[in-house]
Scaffold this motif. Structure first.
Motif, PDB file in Angstrom:
ATOM      1  N   MET A   1      29.414  39.368  39.224  1.00 24.90           N
ATOM      2  CA  MET A   1      29.823  38.187  39.976  1.00 24.90           C
ATOM      3  C   MET A   1      29.244  36.892  39.418  1.00 24.90           C
ATOM      4  O   MET A   1      29.826  35.825  39.607  1.00 24.90           O
ATOM      5  CB  MET A   1      29.528  38.388  41.452  1.00 24.90           C
TER       6      MET A   1
ATOM      7  N   ARG B   1      36.882  37.244  31.234  1.00 27.21           N
ATOM      8  CA  ARG B   1      37.659  37.648  32.404  1.00 27.21           C
ATOM      9  C   ARG B   1      37.776  39.168  32.514  1.00 27.21           C
ATOM     10  O   ARG B   1      37.467  39.741  33.563  1.00 27.21           O
ATOM     11  CB  ARG B   1      39.046  37.003  32.394  1.00 27.21           C
TER      12      ARG B   1
ATOM     13  N   THR C   1      36.313  41.677  35.539  1.00 27.50           N
ATOM     14  CA  THR C   1      37.060  42.664  36.340  1.00 27.50           C
ATOM     15  C   THR C   1      36.494  44.062  36.123  1.00 27.50           C
ATOM     16  O   THR C   1      36.356  44.832  37.060  1.00 27.50           O
ATOM     17  CB  THR C   1      38.556  42.652  36.001  1.00 27.50           C
TER      18      THR C   1
ATOM     19  N   VAL D   1      32.870  44.398  37.838  1.00 28.08           N
ATOM     20  CA  VAL D   1      32.877  44.487  39.300  1.00 28.08           C
ATOM     21  C   VAL D   1      33.593  45.750  39.781  1.00 28.08           C
ATOM     22  O   VAL D   1      33.175  46.378  40.753  1.00 28.08           O
ATOM     23  CB  VAL D   1      33.486  43.250  39.992  1.00 28.08           C
TER      24      VAL D   1
ATOM     25  N   GLU E   1      45.436  45.694  31.473  1.00 29.20           N
ATOM     26  CA  GLU E   1      44.554  45.241  32.544  1.00 29.20           C
ATOM     27  C   GLU E   1      43.942  46.421  33.307  1.00 29.20           C
ATOM     28  O   GLU E   1      44.643  47.342  33.712  1.00 29.20           O
ATOM     29  CB  GLU E   1      45.303  44.313  33.509  1.00 29.20           C
TER      30      GLU E   1
ATOM     31  N   PHE F   1      39.451  50.410  45.289  1.00 28.20           N
ATOM     32  CA  PHE F   1      39.104  49.349  46.238  1.00 28.20           C
ATOM     33  C   PHE F   1      39.491  49.653  47.680  1.00 28.20           C
ATOM     34  O   PHE F   1      39.200  48.870  48.572  1.00 28.20           O
ATOM     35  CB  PHE F   1      39.787  48.032  45.846  1.00 28.20           C
TER      36      PHE F   1
ATOM     37  N   HIS G   1      40.670  38.459  46.046  1.00 26.97           N
ATOM     38  CA  HIS G   1      39.269  38.287  46.430  1.00 26.97           C
ATOM     39  C   HIS G   1      39.018  38.297  47.920  1.00 26.97           C
ATOM     40  O   HIS G   1      37.894  38.577  48.328  1.00 26.97           O
ATOM     41  CB  HIS G   1      38.690  37.047  45.750  1.00 26.97           C
TER      42      HIS G   1
ATOM     43  N   LEU H   1      35.938  40.721  48.022  1.00 27.42           N
ATOM     44  CA  LEU H   1      34.680  40.164  48.526  1.00 27.42           C
ATOM     45  C   LEU H   1      34.474  40.531  49.990  1.00 27.42           C
ATOM     46  O   LEU H   1      33.430  41.031  50.390  1.00 27.42           O
ATOM     47  CB  LEU H   1      34.659  38.640  48.381  1.00 27.42           C
TER      48      LEU H   1
ATOM     49  N   VAL I   1      35.512  45.063  50.081  1.00 31.04           N
ATOM     50  CA  VAL I   1      34.778  45.973  49.191  1.00 31.04           C
ATOM     51  C   VAL I   1      33.287  45.616  49.120  1.00 31.04           C
ATOM     52  O   VAL I   1      32.419  46.444  49.420  1.00 31.04           O
ATOM     53  CB  VAL I   1      35.378  45.959  47.761  1.00 31.04           C
TER      54      VAL I   1
ATOM     55  N   ARG J   1      36.572  26.774  44.581  1.00 33.72           N
ATOM     56  CA  ARG J   1      36.453  28.211  44.382  1.00 33.72           C
ATOM     57  C   ARG J   1      35.113  28.548  43.701  1.00 33.72           C
ATOM     58  O   ARG J   1      34.416  29.480  44.083  1.00 33.72           O
ATOM     59  CB  ARG J   1      37.611  28.737  43.546  1.00 33.72           C
TER      60      ARG J   1
ATOM     61  N   PHE K   1      28.488  33.075  47.172  1.00 33.56           N
ATOM     62  CA  PHE K   1      28.519  34.534  47.268  1.00 33.56           C
ATOM     63  C   PHE K   1      27.403  35.156  46.422  1.00 33.56           C
ATOM     64  O   PHE K   1      26.719  36.077  46.861  1.00 33.56           O
ATOM     65  CB  PHE K   1      29.885  35.082  46.851  1.00 33.56           C
ATOM     66  N   VAL K   2      27.211  34.615  45.216  1.00 33.70           N
ATOM     67  CA  VAL K   2      26.158  35.147  44.349  1.00 33.70           C
ATOM     68  C   VAL K   2      24.776  34.896  44.951  1.00 33.70           C
ATOM     69  O   VAL K   2      23.886  35.751  44.895  1.00 33.70           O
ATOM     70  CB  VAL K   2      26.260  34.533  42.934  1.00 33.70           C
TER      71      VAL K   2
HETATM   72  C1  HEM Z   1      31.219  35.746  43.176  1.00 33.12           C
HETATM   73  C2  HEM Z   1      32.261  36.459  43.339  1.00 33.12           C
HETATM   74  C3  HEM Z   1      33.481  36.385  42.440  1.00 33.12           C
HETATM   75  C4  HEM Z   1      34.003  35.303  41.760  1.00 33.12           C
HETATM   76  C5  HEM Z   1      33.507  33.856  41.742  1.00 33.12           C
HETATM   77  C6  HEM Z   1      35.172  35.779  41.057  1.00 33.12           C
HETATM   78  C7  HEM Z   1      35.986  34.985  40.226  1.00 33.12           C
HETATM   79  C8  HEM Z   1      37.123  35.429  39.571  1.00 33.12           C
HETATM   80  C9  HEM Z   1      37.952  34.626  38.711  1.00 33.12           C
HETATM   81  C10 HEM Z   1      37.711  33.159  38.370  1.00 33.12           C
HETATM   82  C11 HEM Z   1      38.982  35.414  38.278  1.00 33.12           C
HETATM   83  C12 HEM Z   1      40.109  35.017  37.328  1.00 33.12           C
HETATM   84  C13 HEM Z   1      41.264  34.430  38.089  1.00 33.12           C
HETATM   85  C14 HEM Z   1      42.346  33.902  37.157  1.00 33.12           C
HETATM   86  O1  HEM Z   1      42.574  34.509  36.101  1.00 33.12           O
HETATM   87  O2  HEM Z   1      42.954  32.885  37.502  1.00 33.12           O
HETATM   88  C15 HEM Z   1      38.823  36.722  38.869  1.00 33.12           C
HETATM   89  C16 HEM Z   1      39.707  37.781  38.713  1.00 33.12           C
HETATM   90  C17 HEM Z   1      39.539  39.034  39.308  1.00 33.12           C
HETATM   91  N1  HEM Z   1      38.444  39.455  40.063  1.00 33.12           N
HETATM   92 FE1  HEM Z   1      36.878  38.290  40.671  1.00 33.12          FE
HETATM   93  N2  HEM Z   1      35.342  37.113  41.323  1.00 33.12           N
HETATM   94  C18 HEM Z   1      34.325  37.524  42.159  1.00 33.12           C
HETATM   95  C19 HEM Z   1      34.116  38.808  42.667  1.00 33.12           C
HETATM   96  C20 HEM Z   1      34.968  39.895  42.473  1.00 33.12           C
HETATM   97  C21 HEM Z   1      34.751  41.220  43.008  1.00 33.12           C
HETATM   98  C22 HEM Z   1      33.579  41.653  43.888  1.00 33.12           C
HETATM   99  C23 HEM Z   1      35.804  41.975  42.598  1.00 33.12           C
HETATM  100  C24 HEM Z   1      36.088  43.441  42.856  1.00 33.12           C
HETATM  101  C25 HEM Z   1      35.283  44.288  43.405  1.00 33.12           C
HETATM  102  C26 HEM Z   1      36.674  41.133  41.806  1.00 33.12           C
HETATM  103  C27 HEM Z   1      37.846  41.547  41.207  1.00 33.12           C
HETATM  104  C28 HEM Z   1      38.675  40.761  40.449  1.00 33.12           C
HETATM  105  C29 HEM Z   1      39.959  41.193  39.931  1.00 33.12           C
HETATM  106  C30 HEM Z   1      40.596  42.575  40.137  1.00 33.12           C
HETATM  107  C31 HEM Z   1      40.515  40.106  39.231  1.00 33.12           C
HETATM  108  C32 HEM Z   1      41.869  40.046  38.545  1.00 33.12           C
HETATM  109  C33 HEM Z   1      42.870  39.416  39.491  1.00 33.12           C
HETATM  110  C34 HEM Z   1      44.274  39.326  38.952  1.00 33.12           C
HETATM  111  O3  HEM Z   1      44.538  39.787  37.843  1.00 33.12           O
HETATM  112  O4  HEM Z   1      45.127  38.765  39.639  1.00 33.12           O
HETATM  113  N3  HEM Z   1      36.129  39.866  41.731  1.00 33.12           N
HETATM  114  N4  HEM Z   1      37.657  36.704  39.645  1.00 33.12           N
END
Ligand code: HEM
Lengths: 75, 487
Positions: free
Chosen positions: B28, B57, B61, B64, B126, B225, B358, B362, B365, B447, B454-455
C-alpha cells in the motif's frame, strides 16, 4: 443463423427454469430436513463459538475415533 | 501416550500474520506512491526505471493481492481451520511439516515475485504477471496448502465442516482451476531458442486470450478477494461477538449461489469488445444476479449482530467487521451496476473502476484481515491487545481514507466518462484528452491523500500488534469471545 437463435432461446428458457427449480428445491430441502428432524442446521452455528479443543464436538467424527481405537488394539 | 494439555498450535498462523502485515505496508505504500504519481507525474522520474508508474502498478496489485491478501488468508486458515475442526495441527508431524514448508516456499515465491516484477520481467497479463518459472512454483505452493488443508480435515474431531471451511476449500479449488488454465504458456527459449530462458507467451491468441484472461481475472477477485474473506467473517464476527451466525441455512444457500453464479460473470470486463455479443450479455446478467448471494452473506452477518448492536459502539474490532460487511454490500451493488451495458459504456476505462475496486479491497478485504489478525493476537500471545484507543483511531483514520478514495474516484470517473463522450452539434469531440487530465488533477490528489491516511492506519496496526506481542498484560487463559484490550 435463425436456427441457432431459436435453439439459443429454448436453451436459455429451459436453463432458467432448471436453475429456479434447483434453487427453490434446495431451500425446500433445507427446511424439510429440519422439519422432519433429520438435521438441525442451526446447531452448526455453534461450531464457531464452542471451538476450544476441550469443548465437546457438535457432532463427533466417528471415523477418527474408530481409527484410534483400532490403532490402540494393534499396539 | 495421551497428551493431557493438547493445545492449538499457532506457529504457522503467526508467521503468515507477520507476512500479511509486512506485505500490507509495502503494497500500500507502493499504491500510495503511484497514486501520487498520477497527480504529480514528475515523481515517475525519481527512481529511474524502477519508479515508473508502469513498473510499480503491477507490483502494487501483485503485492496486495498475492502478498498481503493471500498471507491473510493462509494465516486465518491455519487458525480457523484448527479451531473449527477441533484438531491441533501439531497432532500430526507430517501435516505440521507440510504447513511449515508451505510457508517458507510461499515466502520465497513472494520475494521472487517482487524482485522479478521490479526488474520488469512480466507476462503482461493482469494479475497473472509472474513468468513461467514462478508459475510452476505457485503450483507447488498451492499443492502444499491443499495437503495441509485436507490433512487437517482428515484428522478432525468435528464431523461437520463449518461454513468457513467450505469457503476455504472453494478458494483452494477455484484458484487452482483458474490459475492453471490462464497461465498455460509456452516458454519461448525452450521451444524456439528465442528470448530469455524465463520468457513465455500465452498459449491462447487474440480474443480467446482476452476471454480466458478475464474469466481468470474476475474470478481472481471472486476467489481471492471474496470467497476467503467471507470465510473469515463467518468465523471472526460470530466469535468476537459471541453470537452464532443468524441463519446457517442462509449461509449454505448463499454459498452455492455464489459458487454457481460467480464463474459466469467475468465477461463483464469485455463489454463492447470483440467477444461474442451473447457472452457480453451473459456477463452482464450474471453480474446482476450476483447481488443475491452476495447480499445473502452480508445481511446474514448484519443480522448476526441483532440485539447486540451496543457492541458496535464498544468494540473497535466489531466496528471493523461490521463496516467490512457494509462495504462488501456497497461494492457488490456497485459492480453489477457497472456491468449493465449502458453504464459500462460510460464507466469502462475511467477512474470509477479503481474507485470500485478499492471500496471492496480497502473496506472489505483489508478491514477483515486487520480485524482477523487483531482478534487472533491475544490468542497467539495470551496477552491483552495493547491499545483499544489506537485501534479506534486507526478505524476512523482508515475509514476517512477509504471515503476520500472512492468518492474522489466516483466524481473523477464519471466526469472523465462524460467528457470523453461529449460531442458538439456536428458530432465532433468536445474535449481533447488533456482537458480531462487537467480537470481530474484535484481528484487524483484527494485519492493520494486518502491512501496516505490508509497507510498511516496500517502503521498503527503494525505498532499495536507488535506492542501486543511484547506486552506484560498476560492472560491466564484464552479469551472466549470479545478480545480483551488495554485502554
Ligand atoms: C493505501 C491503499 C491503496 C492505494 C493508495 C492504492 C492505489 C492504487 C492505484 C493508484 C491504482 C492504479 C489505478 C489506475 O491505474 O488508475 C491501484 C490499482 C489497483 N489496486 Fe490499489 N491501492 C491501495 C490498496 C489496495 C489493496 C488493499 C488492494 C487489494 C487487496 C488493491 C488492489 C488493486 C487492484 C486490483 C488494482 C487494479 C485495478 C484495475 O485494474 O482496475 N489496492 N491501486
Amino acid at each position: 443463423m435463425e436456427a441457432i437463435r431459436e435453439w439459443q432461446a429454448y436453451a436459455y428458457f429451459f436453463l432458467t427454469v432448471f436453475l429456479v427449480v434447483m434453487l427453490y428445491g434446495y431451500i425446500l430441502h433445507l427446511y424439510r430436513a429440519e422439519k422432519k428432524g433429520t438435521r438441525d442446521y442451526e446447531k452448526y452455528g455453534k461450531l464457531a463459538l464452542d471451538d476450544e479443543l476441550t469443548d465437546a464436538p457438535v457432532e463427533l467424527n466417528e471415523a477418527r475415533e474408530n481409527e484410534k481405537n483400532e490403532n490402540k488394539e494393534q499396539s | 501416550m495421551q497428551n493431557a494439555a493438547l493445545e492449538y498450535d499457532y506457529t504457522v498462523a503467526k508467521w503468515f500474520t507477520y507476512l500479511a502485515i509486512i506485505f500490507g505496508i509495502v503494497g500500500m505504500v507502493i499504491g500510495t506512491y503511484i497514486a501520487f504519481e498520477l497527480a504529480f507525474p514528475g515523481l515517475n522520474e525519481v527512481f529511474g526505471q524502477y519508479g515508473t508508474f508502469s513498473r510499480l502498478r503491477p507490483l502494487h496489485t501483485n503485492v496486495v493481492a498475492f502478498g498481503f491478501t493471500l498471507s491473510g488468508i493462509f494465516a486465518t486458515f491455519y487458525y480457523v481451520g484448527q479451531r473449527t475442526l477441533k484438531v491441533s495441527i501439531a497432532e500430526s508431524k507430517f501435516v505440521h511439516g507440510v504447513a511449515k514448508l508451505h510457508f517458507w516456499l510461499y515466502f520465497l515465491l513472494a520475494a521472487l515475485m517482487v524482485v522479478s516484477e521490479l526488474m520488469g520481467i512480466t507476462t503482461s497479463k493482469e494479475y497473472a504477471e509472474m513468468e513461467w518459472p514462478l508459475d510452476v512454483m505457485t503450483v507447488v505452493v498451492w499443492v502444499l496448502w491443499g495437503m495441509a488443508m485436507f490433512g487437517l480435515i482428515g484428522m478432525r474431531r468435528e464431523k461437520t465442516l463449518y461454513i468457513s471451511m467450505w469457503y476455504y476449500i472453494a478458494t483452494f479449488l477455484g484458484v487452482a482451476m483458474l490459475y492453471l488454465f490462464n497461465n498455460m504458456e509456452v516458454p519461448t527459449y525452450l521451444v524456439t531458442g528465442m528470448g530469455k530462458w524465463y520468457h513465455s507467451v500465452s498459449m491462447y491468441a487474440g480474443t480467446n486470450d482476452a476471454l480466458v484472461q478475464w474469466w481468470y481475472g474476475h474470478n481472481a477477485v471472486a476467489f481471492v478477494f471474496t470467497v476467503p474473506i467471507i470465510a473469515m467473517i463467518y468465523y471472526y464476527l460470530p466469535k468476537e461477538s459471541g453470537q452464532p451466525v443468524f441463519s446457517y441455512k442462509l449461509s449454505l444457500l448463499s454459498f452455492w449461489g455464489l459458487m454457481f453464479v460467480y464463474l459466469w460473470a467475468g465477461s463483464h470486463h469485455l463489454i463492447y469488445s470483440t467477444v461474442p455479443d451473447w457472452m457480453q450479455t451473459m456477463g452482464s446478467i450474471f453480474s446482476v444476479v450476483l447481488i443475491l448471494p452476495s447480499w445473502g452473506s452480508a445481511i446474514n452477518m448484519l443480522l448476526t449482530m441483532k440485539g447486540e448492536w451496543n457492541q458496535l459502539k464498544e468494540s473497535p474490532l466489531i466496528k471493523f467487521m461490521v463496516l467490512a460487511s457494509t462495504f462488501y454490500m456497497l461494492s457488490t451493488l456497485e459492480g453489477p451496476i457497472q456491468s449493465i451495458k449502458s453504464v459500462n459504456a460510460l464507466a469502462h476505462f475511467t477512474d470509477w473502476i479503481p474507485g470500485h475496486v478499492h471500496d471492496g479491497t480497502l473496506g472489505w478485504v483489508a478491514f477483515m484481515i486487520i480485524a482477523g489478525t487483531l482478534h487472533m493476537a491475544p490468542r497467539f500471545y495470551k496477552r491483552e491487545i495493547y491499545s483499544k484507543k489506537l485501534m479506534e483511531m486507526q478505524f476512523w483514520i482508515q475509514t476517512t481514507g477509504i471515503v476520500l478514495y472512492f468518492s474522489s474516484m466516483w466524481i473523477a470517473g464519471i466526469t472523465q466518462g462524460m467528457m470523453w463522450r461529449a460531442v458538439d452539434q456536428y458530432g465532433n469531440l468536445a474535449y481533447s484528452f488533456i482537458d480531462t487530465v487537467t480537470v481530474l488533477h484535484p481528484y487524483y490528489t484527494i485519492r493520494a491523500i486518502g491512501g496516505t491516511l490508509f497507510v498511516t492506519g496500517l502503521l498503527m496496526w503494525a505498532y499495536n500488534f507488535y506492542k501486543t506481542m511484547t506486552s506484560d498484560k498476560v492472560l491466564d487463559k484464552e479469551p472466549a469471545f470479545a478480545s480483551p484490550m488495554g485502554a
